[in-house]
Design a protein around this motif. Structure first.
Motif, PDB file in Angstrom:
ATOM      1  N   LYS A 103       0.841  -1.201   0.000  1.00 50.14           N
ATOM      2  CA  LYS A 103       0.000   0.000   0.000  1.00 50.14           C
ATOM      3  C   LYS A 103       0.876   1.251   0.000  1.00 50.14           C
ATOM      4  O   LYS A 103       0.541   2.245  -0.628  1.00 50.14           O
ATOM      5  CB  LYS A 103      -0.929   0.000   1.214  1.00 50.14           C
ATOM      6  CG  LYS A 103      -1.995  -1.096   1.128  1.00 50.14           C
ATOM      7  CD  LYS A 103      -3.102  -0.908   2.144  1.00 50.14           C
ATOM      8  CE  LYS A 103      -4.006  -2.133   2.220  1.00 50.14           C
ATOM      9  NZ  LYS A 103      -4.800  -2.380   1.021  1.00 50.14           N
ATOM     10  N   ALA A 118      -6.818   9.291  -1.179  1.00 43.97           N
ATOM     11  CA  ALA A 118      -6.975   9.831   0.176  1.00 43.97           C
ATOM     12  C   ALA A 118      -5.637  10.317   0.716  1.00 43.97           C
ATOM     13  O   ALA A 118      -4.609   9.682   0.478  1.00 43.97           O
ATOM     14  CB  ALA A 118      -7.522   8.725   1.085  1.00 43.97           C
ATOM     15  N   VAL A 141      -9.156   5.853   8.389  1.00 44.87           N
ATOM     16  CA  VAL A 141      -8.959   4.490   7.887  1.00 44.87           C
ATOM     17  C   VAL A 141      -7.556   4.007   8.243  1.00 44.87           C
ATOM     18  O   VAL A 141      -6.577   4.710   7.997  1.00 44.87           O
ATOM     19  CB  VAL A 141      -9.198   4.444   6.356  1.00 44.87           C
ATOM     20  CG1 VAL A 141      -9.058   3.024   5.840  1.00 44.87           C
ATOM     21  CG2 VAL A 141     -10.573   4.999   6.023  1.00 44.87           C
ATOM     22  N   VAL A 153      -7.903  -3.825   6.846  1.00 46.85           N
ATOM     23  CA  VAL A 153      -8.386  -2.447   6.780  1.00 46.85           C
ATOM     24  C   VAL A 153      -9.467  -2.220   7.832  1.00 46.85           C
ATOM     25  O   VAL A 153     -10.408  -2.991   7.947  1.00 46.85           O
ATOM     26  CB  VAL A 153      -8.979  -2.152   5.380  1.00 46.85           C
ATOM     27  CG1 VAL A 153      -9.567  -0.747   5.324  1.00 46.85           C
ATOM     28  CG2 VAL A 153      -7.915  -2.328   4.309  1.00 46.85           C
TER      29      VAL A 153
HETATM   30  P1  AMP Z   1      -8.911  -1.895   0.648  1.00 50.21           P
HETATM   31  O1  AMP Z   1      -8.433  -3.219   1.154  1.00 50.21           O
HETATM   32  O2  AMP Z   1      -7.867  -0.834   0.597  1.00 50.21           O
HETATM   33  O3  AMP Z   1      -9.727  -2.032  -0.594  1.00 50.21           O
HETATM   34  O4  AMP Z   1     -10.014  -1.422   1.692  1.00 50.21           O
HETATM   35  C1  AMP Z   1     -11.143  -2.210   1.967  1.00 50.21           C
HETATM   36  C2  AMP Z   1     -12.371  -1.348   2.021  1.00 50.21           C
HETATM   37  O5  AMP Z   1     -12.219  -0.321   3.023  1.00 50.21           O
HETATM   38  C3  AMP Z   1     -12.617  -0.580   0.739  1.00 50.21           C
HETATM   39  O6  AMP Z   1     -13.296  -1.348  -0.190  1.00 50.21           O
HETATM   40  C4  AMP Z   1     -13.443   0.580   1.257  1.00 50.21           C
HETATM   41  O7  AMP Z   1     -14.781   0.192   1.465  1.00 50.21           O
HETATM   42  C5  AMP Z   1     -12.841   0.871   2.583  1.00 50.21           C
HETATM   43  N1  AMP Z   1     -11.840   1.943   2.461  1.00 50.21           N
HETATM   44  C6  AMP Z   1     -10.520   1.785   2.223  1.00 50.21           C
HETATM   45  N2  AMP Z   1      -9.890   2.984   2.179  1.00 50.21           N
HETATM   46  C7  AMP Z   1     -10.830   3.916   2.395  1.00 50.21           C
HETATM   47  C8  AMP Z   1     -10.815   5.354   2.473  1.00 50.21           C
HETATM   48  N3  AMP Z   1      -9.676   6.053   2.378  1.00 50.21           N
HETATM   49  N4  AMP Z   1     -11.977   5.974   2.699  1.00 50.21           N
HETATM   50  C9  AMP Z   1     -13.131   5.278   2.850  1.00 50.21           C
HETATM   51  N5  AMP Z   1     -13.208   3.942   2.790  1.00 50.21           N
HETATM   52  C10 AMP Z   1     -12.081   3.254   2.565  1.00 50.21           C
END
Ligand code: AMP
Ligand code: GLY
Length: 421
Positions: A103, A118, A141, A153
């Motif tokens: 990440k 973000a 987050v 997450v």
């Molecule tokens: P990821 O594994 O990065 O896809 O994160 C899993 C889920 O967390 C995503 O599908 C979003 O629903 C939520 N998420 C991740 N980053 C953010 C963010 N910066 N703002 C809002 N929701 C987030």
């Protein structure tokens, strides 16, 4: 072409189904595969982490092309190892797969290239992370760095929750964390085929990550999905490609890590336009299942052209205007400790009306099909609109007898609301 497909989930069952339709296919092998994939491919009992055995197998069976389904072997450099042996591969090399595997690599790239995402901070220690929290509002987050299969997450609604998530991450030695601004909007996934230079849009989808109806409960790998994501209008898609995807692909090429394969961009459609949430270096699961149902082209030919770097001058692949929808049937206990060993009947009955049942965590015991994993079946159907696709998928779900399983009743609800007159 002799093709080896790697993986054992519903995504790979859908890929096998589509690859098998290609006139260019001589023989399809799959490793390790599953009973659904076995209908289209001869299975080899090799783990995707066993690079040496995979290469030996390719040499012994004159495999010309390897399609890598899951992220772990990509991040571990299986693509590099196969290419070194002169074998054509669908999927990025290790350096390019960092777009999913790290990440912080992706966040740094976004910062350098001015890619909308973000705001974030990285921390290598617990105290550093707790101090960095002060720079963010709530919600916030918290993400573990490295491959976490979507489970690393936490969207923290309170400061206490954020601190707990940080403490949990740093209970592992050598951990690091990415703290992110909470983005508000609707999520959509955009898929792109790229050979490192040319970028071809490859459909869109939305999935349901929460385990329960109404999008509540713990996060999962995905309880269902539909394609296309109509909220991602052609204008928004073009904007996402120009502001997010193209600068990424160009930056990867400049740093000597050209990205070849399918790129999955997880987007938040905010009031300020699309922002990148994350990249994946592979097809989504179960998003792949709905994309394959709509794809109206030869998948093998497209994948081979991608791997050979021959996408220049091609039109974007064609997808049906229909909506495809898939419902995940999971084993009770998923995503925690899924119950293994439950019997599954009725797949043939479910497919009578045209639905397709892709298998994920299944195995054979004698003549019986048995649950063997968290997500077990992906019941997939299409229709003129999401309502029709949803009705067809649930009709098929209701024909399946899987007493130790469960599923969500509301896959596609957001789109149904949008479609309502
Ligand atoms: P990821 O594994 O990065 O896809 O994160 C899993 C889920 O967390 C995503 O599908 C979003 O629903 C939520 N998420 C991740 N980053 C953010 C963010 N910066 N703002 C809002 N929701 C987030
Ligand atoms: N369904 C989400 C993913 O494949 O990452």
């Amino acid at each position: 072409m002799n093709v080896l497909l790697l993986g054992s989930g519903g995504r790979e069952h859908a890929l096998a189904w589509k690859l098998a339709q290609s006139p260019a296919l001589e023989k399809l092998w799959a490793a390790p595969g599953n009973p659904g994939i076995a209908e289209f491919a001869e299975l080899a009992d090799i783990a995707v982490s066993d690079h040496r055995s995979i290469i030996d197998f390719c040499l012994r069976h004159s495999i010309n092309f390897v399609v890598i389904g899951p992220e772990a072997p990509l991040v571990a450099g299986l693509g590099d190892n196969l290419r070194t042996m002169g074998i054509l591969v669908f999927g990025p090399n290790k350096a390019a797969a960092q777009l999913e595997g790290s990440k912080s690599f992706t966040k740094d790239l976004c910062a350098r290239e001015n890619i909308p995402t973000a705001a974030f901070a990285k921390a290598e220690s617990r105290d550093g992370a707790l101090a960095a929290l002060d720079d963010f509002g709530i919600p916030v987050v918290i993400k573990a760095d490295g491959l976490a299969a979507g489970k690393g997450v936490t969207v923290a609604m309170t400061r206490e929750e954020a601190e707990e998530a940080i403490l949990a991450i740093f209970s592992d030695a050598g951990a690091s964390v990415v703290i992110e601004e909470f983005l508000e909007g609707e999520e959509a996934s955009l898929f792109l085929l790229t050979d490192g230079t040319t970028i071809l849009p490859f459909g869109s989808a939305q999935d349901h990550k929460r385990v329960g109806d109404g999008d509540v409960g713990p996060n999962t790998g995905g309880m269902g999905a539909y394609s296309p994501a109509r909220v991602l209008t052609p204008e928004l898609e073009a904007r996402a490609i120009e502001t997010i995807v193209r600068p990424t692909i160009e930056a990867m090429a400049r740093m000597g890590a050209p990205y070849s394969g399918i790129l999955y961009a997880g987007l938040m459609l905010t009031a300020d336009g699309p922002k990148l949430i994350e990249y994946n270096a592979r097809f989504g699961d179960p998003e792949c299942q709905v994309l394959m149902l709509r794809l109206e082209e030869d998948l093998l030919e497209l994948m081979a052209a991608t791997a050979k770097g021959e996408l220049a001058g091609r039109a974007a692949p064609h997808f049906s205007n229909d909506t495809a929808l898939t419902v995940v049937m999971a084993a009770r206990g998923y995503p925690g400790t899924p119950e293994s060993g439950g019997a599954i009947c009725g797949i043939a009955a479910a497919e009578v009306g045209g639905a397709l049942v892709f298998q994920a965590g299944t195995r054979m015991e004698g003549d019986a099909l048995i649950a063997n994993g968290g997500r077990v079946l992906n019941v997939t159907a299409s229709g003129k609109n999401v309502r029709e696709a949803q009705a067809a998928a649930y009709q098929a779900v209701d024909a399946i007898d899987f007493p130790t399983g469960f599923f969500r009743r509301d896959i596609g609800w957001r789109e149904v609301v949008r479609e309502a007159p």
